[in-house]
Design an enzyme around this catalytic site. Sequence first.
Site, PDB file in Angstrom:
ATOM      1  N   SER A 171     -16.072 -48.630  83.195  1.00  0.00           N
ATOM      2  CA  SER A 171     -17.297 -47.935  82.803  1.00  0.00           C
ATOM      3  C   SER A 171     -18.338 -48.943  82.298  1.00  0.00           C
ATOM      4  O   SER A 171     -18.038 -49.788  81.463  1.00  0.00           O
ATOM      5  CB  SER A 171     -16.962 -46.927  81.704  1.00  0.00           C
ATOM      6  OG  SER A 171     -18.132 -46.274  81.333  1.00  0.00           O
ATOM      7  N   GLY A 172     -19.531 -48.840  82.841  1.00  0.00           N
ATOM      8  CA  GLY A 172     -20.615 -49.727  82.405  1.00  0.00           C
ATOM      9  C   GLY A 172     -20.666 -51.036  83.169  1.00  0.00           C
ATOM     10  O   GLY A 172     -21.476 -51.901  82.890  1.00  0.00           O
ATOM     11  N   THR A 219     -22.732 -47.415  89.346  1.00  0.00           N
ATOM     12  CA  THR A 219     -23.775 -46.461  89.726  1.00  0.00           C
ATOM     13  C   THR A 219     -25.045 -47.198  90.141  1.00  0.00           C
ATOM     14  O   THR A 219     -25.683 -46.842  91.128  1.00  0.00           O
ATOM     15  CB  THR A 219     -24.051 -45.499  88.551  1.00  0.00           C
ATOM     16  OG1 THR A 219     -22.796 -44.933  88.188  1.00  0.00           O
ATOM     17  CG2 THR A 219     -25.018 -44.422  88.930  1.00  0.00           C
ATOM     18  N   SER A 262     -23.540 -43.336  81.414  1.00  0.00           N
ATOM     19  CA  SER A 262     -22.207 -43.327  82.010  1.00  0.00           C
ATOM     20  C   SER A 262     -22.016 -42.075  82.863  1.00  0.00           C
ATOM     21  O   SER A 262     -22.325 -40.961  82.444  1.00  0.00           O
ATOM     22  CB  SER A 262     -21.175 -43.374  80.894  1.00  0.00           C
ATOM     23  OG  SER A 262     -19.908 -43.283  81.452  1.00  0.00           O
ATOM     24  N   SER A 263     -21.521 -42.296  84.098  1.00  0.00           N
ATOM     25  CA  SER A 263     -21.279 -41.143  84.975  1.00  0.00           C
ATOM     26  C   SER A 263     -20.024 -40.445  84.459  1.00  0.00           C
ATOM     27  O   SER A 263     -18.971 -41.068  84.380  1.00  0.00           O
ATOM     28  CB  SER A 263     -21.044 -41.601  86.402  1.00  0.00           C
ATOM     29  OG  SER A 263     -21.940 -42.627  86.741  1.00  0.00           O
ATOM     30  N   GLY A 316     -14.645 -45.783  86.330  1.00  0.00           N
ATOM     31  CA  GLY A 316     -13.767 -46.950  86.284  1.00  0.00           C
ATOM     32  C   GLY A 316     -12.670 -46.760  85.256  1.00  0.00           C
ATOM     33  O   GLY A 316     -12.668 -45.795  84.484  1.00  0.00           O
ATOM     34  N   ASN A 356     -21.491 -47.247  77.925  1.00  0.00           N
ATOM     35  CA  ASN A 356     -22.589 -47.246  78.890  1.00  0.00           C
ATOM     36  C   ASN A 356     -23.587 -46.150  78.492  1.00  0.00           C
ATOM     37  O   ASN A 356     -23.201 -45.013  78.260  1.00  0.00           O
ATOM     38  CB  ASN A 356     -22.003 -46.950  80.292  1.00  0.00           C
ATOM     39  CG  ASN A 356     -23.060 -46.987  81.373  1.00  0.00           C
ATOM     40  OD1 ASN A 356     -24.255 -47.133  81.098  1.00  0.00           O
ATOM     41  ND2 ASN A 356     -22.611 -46.844  82.597  1.00  0.00           N
ATOM     42  N   GLU A 369     -10.609 -46.727  82.109  1.00  0.00           N
ATOM     43  CA  GLU A 369     -11.129 -46.528  80.750  1.00  0.00           C
ATOM     44  C   GLU A 369     -10.018 -46.657  79.714  1.00  0.00           C
ATOM     45  O   GLU A 369      -8.957 -46.048  79.860  1.00  0.00           O
ATOM     46  CB  GLU A 369     -11.743 -45.123  80.619  1.00  0.00           C
ATOM     47  CG  GLU A 369     -13.216 -45.102  80.953  1.00  0.00           C
ATOM     48  CD  GLU A 369     -13.843 -43.720  80.764  1.00  0.00           C
ATOM     49  OE1 GLU A 369     -15.036 -43.605  81.048  1.00  0.00           O
ATOM     50  OE2 GLU A 369     -13.155 -42.785  80.321  1.00  0.00           O
TER      51      GLU A 369
HETATM   52  N1  LIG Z   1     -27.673 -54.810  88.969  1.00  0.00           N
HETATM   53  C1  LIG Z   1     -28.085 -54.494  87.742  1.00  0.00           C
HETATM   54  N2  LIG Z   1     -29.235 -54.970  87.292  1.00  0.00           N
HETATM   55  C2  LIG Z   1     -29.677 -54.658  86.078  1.00  0.00           C
HETATM   56  N3  LIG Z   1     -29.006 -53.875  85.228  1.00  0.00           N
HETATM   57  C3  LIG Z   1     -27.817 -53.373  85.601  1.00  0.00           C
HETATM   58  C4  LIG Z   1     -27.302 -53.648  86.902  1.00  0.00           C
HETATM   59  N4  LIG Z   1     -26.126 -53.011  87.011  1.00  0.00           N
HETATM   60  C5  LIG Z   1     -25.928 -52.370  85.836  1.00  0.00           C
HETATM   61  N5  LIG Z   1     -26.937 -52.582  84.990  1.00  0.00           N
HETATM   62  C6  LIG Z   1     -27.094 -52.046  83.617  1.00  0.00           C
HETATM   63  O1  LIG Z   1     -25.833 -51.588  83.198  1.00  0.00           O
HETATM   64  C7  LIG Z   1     -25.882 -50.202  82.869  1.00  0.00           C
HETATM   65  C8  LIG Z   1     -24.617 -49.532  83.320  1.00  0.00           C
HETATM   66  O2  LIG Z   1     -24.496 -49.537  84.719  1.00  0.00           O
HETATM   67  P1  LIG Z   1     -23.874 -48.339  85.516  1.00  0.00           P
HETATM   68  O3  LIG Z   1     -24.095 -48.614  86.920  1.00  0.00           O
HETATM   69  O4  LIG Z   1     -24.334 -47.052  84.969  1.00  0.00           O
HETATM   70  O5  LIG Z   1     -22.325 -48.528  85.195  1.00  0.00           O
HETATM   71  P2  LIG Z   1     -21.123 -47.697  85.718  1.00  0.00           P
HETATM   72  O6  LIG Z   1     -21.619 -46.721  86.707  1.00  0.00           O
HETATM   73  O7  LIG Z   1     -20.229 -48.721  86.322  1.00  0.00           O
HETATM   74  O8  LIG Z   1     -20.533 -47.075  84.549  1.00  0.00           O
HETATM   75  C9  LIG Z   1     -27.085 -49.672  83.594  1.00  0.00           C
HETATM   76  O9  LIG Z   1     -27.619 -48.591  82.906  1.00  0.00           O
HETATM   77  C10 LIG Z   1     -28.016 -50.863  83.586  1.00  0.00           C
HETATM   78  O10 LIG Z   1     -28.720 -50.914  82.401  1.00  0.00           O
HETATM   79 MG   LIG Z   2     -21.562 -44.791  86.710  1.00  0.00          MG
END
Ligand SMILES: Nc1ncnc2c1ncn2[C@@H]1O[C@H](COP(=O)(O)OP(=O)(O)O)[C@@H](O)[C@H]1O
Ligand SMILES: [Mg+2]
Length: 1052
Positions: free
Chosen positions: A123-124, A128, A176-177, A406, A173, A408
């Site tokens: 997560s984070g 996404t 977080s989804s 992911g 996050n 957790e």
């Molecule tokens: N490629 C990226 N560039 C900039 N910031 C990112 C990037 N990937 C993730 N982040 C930052 O990390 C945070 C969490 O990413 P996210 O994709 O929501 O994580 P996950 O879906 O894996 O839980 C996002 O809100 C963003 O702020």
């Molecule tokens: Mg996500």
Amino acid sequence: MRYRRREAGEGAVRLVMESTLSARDRVGVQDFLLLENYNSEAAFIENLRRRYREGLIYTYIGSVLVSVNPYRELEIYSKQNMERHRGVHFYEISPHIFALADNSYRALRTERRDQCILISGESGAGKTEASKKILQYYTHICPTRNNTHTIRERLLQSNPILEAFGNAKTLRNDNSSRFGKYMDIQFDYKGAPIGGHILNYLLEKSRVAHQNHGERNFHIFYQLLEGGEDSLLKRLGLEKTNPQHYHYLVKGNCPRVSAISDKNGWKVVRNALTIIGFNEDEIQELMEIVASVLHLGNTQFVEDEEGETQVTTEPQLRYLSQLLGVDGSILKEALTHKKIVAKGEEMISPFSLEQALSARDSLAKATYGCTFTWLVQKINQSLAFKDEVYYSSKCSSVIGLLDIYGFEVFQHNSFEQFCINYCNEKLQQLFIELTLKSDQEEYEAEGIVWERVEYFNNKIICDLVEEKHKGIIAILDEECLRPEDASDISFLEKLEDTLGTHAHFVTHKMANGKIRKAIGQEEFRLVHYAGEVNYNVSGFLEKNNDLLYRHLKEVMCRSENRIISQCFHVDELMDRRRPETAATQFKISLAKLMEILMSKEPAYIRCIKPNDAKQPGRFDEVLIRRQVKYLGLMENLRVRRAGFAYRRNYKVFLERYKSLCPDTWPNWHGKLSEGVATLVKHLNYKPEEYKLGRSKIFIHFPRTLFLTEDALEARKQTIAITLQTSWRGYSERAKYHRIRQAVIVIQSWWRGVKGRRKAQCRRQAANTIRKYECVCVCRFIKGFILRNEPRCLDNEYFLDHVRFSFLMKVKRNLPKSVLDKSWPRPPPSLTEASEHLHRICMHNLVNDYITKIQPEWKKQLEQKVLASAIFSGQKDCYPQSVPKLFVATRLETDEINLKILQTLGKDNKVKYGVDVIKYDRHGFRARVRQLLLTTSAAVLVQEAKIKQCIDYSALLGISVSSLSDGFFVLHIPTADSKQKGDLVLQCDHVIETVTKLAIMADKIHNINISQDRIRFAIARGKEGVIDFTCGSDLRVIKTKNGHLSVTTPRIS
Ligand SMILES: Nc1ncnc2c1ncn2[C@@H]1O[C@H](COP(=O)(O)OP(=O)(O)O)[C@@H](O)[C@H]1O
Ligand SMILES: [Mg+2]
């Protein structure tokens, strides 16, 4: 698709590769495969760290992309950047998520195989975000069809809606989804996105009623309160500013997050809802549900003196009944009483305070949960590709994007974490199946020499969770179904009894020493492939049951809110069967997901979270090492190093690239393996680049394949031209044949029509003839027999017919000129009539001719007629004179001596003059003279002298011979003393001169034509003779007897 043109040859490629990379790009290695010490985890992490420090967040392990969350905006996702990656191979450019996306897209287009991109990480870690970047890339670079603009927009806009309803701020996050998402993007054969479909997995509903400290509820609640228009909020009974007023929003004690703008979020969601195609009513009803969840949270209960539970918050109840469209009192009763059906009878029993609160929360969770599912369905309708024919013709292909929670590990892990981590075990298992295990098994099966790589197969953990009867889910379900007093603790005990000896399972009771201390009494520990996680069993049964009291379900079934009424079905109430438990449902849907993913060509993105503080630039080595471990990156690297980047069945490989080798093109007739060997030899593959197995070719490096692809791309141009030419020829020939065929059909049809028409005419004529035949034939024959009889009844038909026929014949054959003597032969009965007609016709023609004659011509004709009367048949030279026109005179005035003219005077005008030869009466000497015919006399002239003048009245007659000579004699009375005697003359125009003289002197009847001799008077009583004979040519001589002998040639 645009492909960059490249020279073939490894050197050239490397050159391009090098030149496009800046020094910064070359920090560390871009591909872990190039790592010298590829077995060292430290080297691996060091490479990650070096690149991360430079802001290089992407690194490859072969075709797998490792991504480290930068926690800051990078300038690498712009439109120009997308363009830079369009159609460019992996190795040409520094690692990027767009390169991976483009690679999958290109594989989809060239091989027409469905693809999927699996994004994993905790997560984070940025899953996404990665999926959004990929979607943005596709919607930007793919070609467009007419309506794909809308689809692109919708694909993009589905994200903010699902995030608003399914994402929340967690400790790990801010966005977080809280659900799993698998999205198919559908492309047509030209590669344009034409539709999409989303599958959602296990929304974390418990968040609706409870959040851990520092966490929030789903975004949409805050967005509505912050951004919703005043009128809307008023209608929903909500207060704008303060989320603290809502019990469901205060559990985590974290109403606001600085990184999140709820107000802005609301605008984005509102806009996205409209683009996706929600109408105003649906948006209204959706918000009514969101508001009613908040009102439910604020619904409070007390226990009265009698121990009965009562609702204390009437206003909330009123809003609830209004927003959900249900009867307030019924809802109130359902919130405080449960309905039990026993032996067909319904019984109502009151809830305890605790039960009422739990019923309220479960109602809120159920309502929110099913609304989320409805939302996904609604988005799917909007993304669905409408053209069914197109779809069914299998012209489309899909790229699936999996963004699922992911791994957790929290302080306190519950049912949700259990499910999430189970899901990650399954994905790891899939990864193993698709790469590690299948790779190795395949090499063995294909007889490829290969160094075995040891890896941990997590199937044992998957089985531990999901195995029938013995797995954790089966035991949990069994506990949920058990009618006796089952509890979370009894579930734990059962687990201990059944799984006590399992290597990956341990509980407080079963563990010893150090481990026991780390496990709570209500906890069980699973040793996941990624690490150990302690799960607290409290709430497991309830969450797994996921049941809503029947009484509340009944109320919701009656809801007037259309979304709710679509979510709660009356027939579910009737169905006495127990619904599948949450864990089983999840297990089933995961199995389906695995099937979907297995059927596609996978690409992997492994996301790594560099620190827990969401801070840019911080590289927490411990955290990262753990992730590298549980993502299996080292194993992945080892397998890749030993393995082959690409493998293809001989048939498929040969089919695709056979055009690159003259020996295999257009068809290879020998053994497939030999065909492939010939082909790769021709392509100059080096021995270390590939291996040939039993049924497949294995290619070590992507680069080898990419170069082959480039060569194919170039070759396609030539093939396309050949195909085009043949196709055009074929289609033109086919067209010609079609036209020819059509012409033949039309021709034969038309001939048929014509023939039939003719036949019909003939038939009709025959019928008519047949009808009158008897009568007519009889009359005709009778008429013929009696044709010479006087006209009577019996022959009149025949005679009329004969007359009619003759007249028609005459009409068609009338003479064209006066000289035309032709005339149709008349039948005997019409001989007389025919003569009459002929005469009339000639008369008409002559009349016509005469009226058209000019006066000169008339004069000419009169003279000619006269000449004819005199000479025709009498004189030999007459026929020659006929065609020669008579002229007015043979001597013009200036040829006659003026003196002569003066002597003759005005009264005696010269009408005609001609040169003549005069023969002396004595001796017959020939002398040249002019003969002038005046109005009253014929005058013989010698220059200015009138030698002789003969009054016409004195002229007795004129003699000429019957031969062709030009002699003529003018007879004068011998008594006339003034005259010297008859005049003997010769002239070239004897017929003309004599005729004119006869007319002028009126001596037409006094012309004498002698056969052989002319006698003439010389002087009184004395006579001369001219003898005419025929000879070979003209000769005039005086004979001994004193005669003039004229020999003239005979005219034949
Ligand atoms: N490629 C990226 N560039 C900039 N910031 C990112 C990037 N990937 C993730 N982040 C930052 O990390 C945070 C969490 O990413 P996210 O994709 O929501 O994580 P996950 O879906 O894996 O839980 C996002 O809100 C963003 O702020
Ligand atoms: Mg996500």
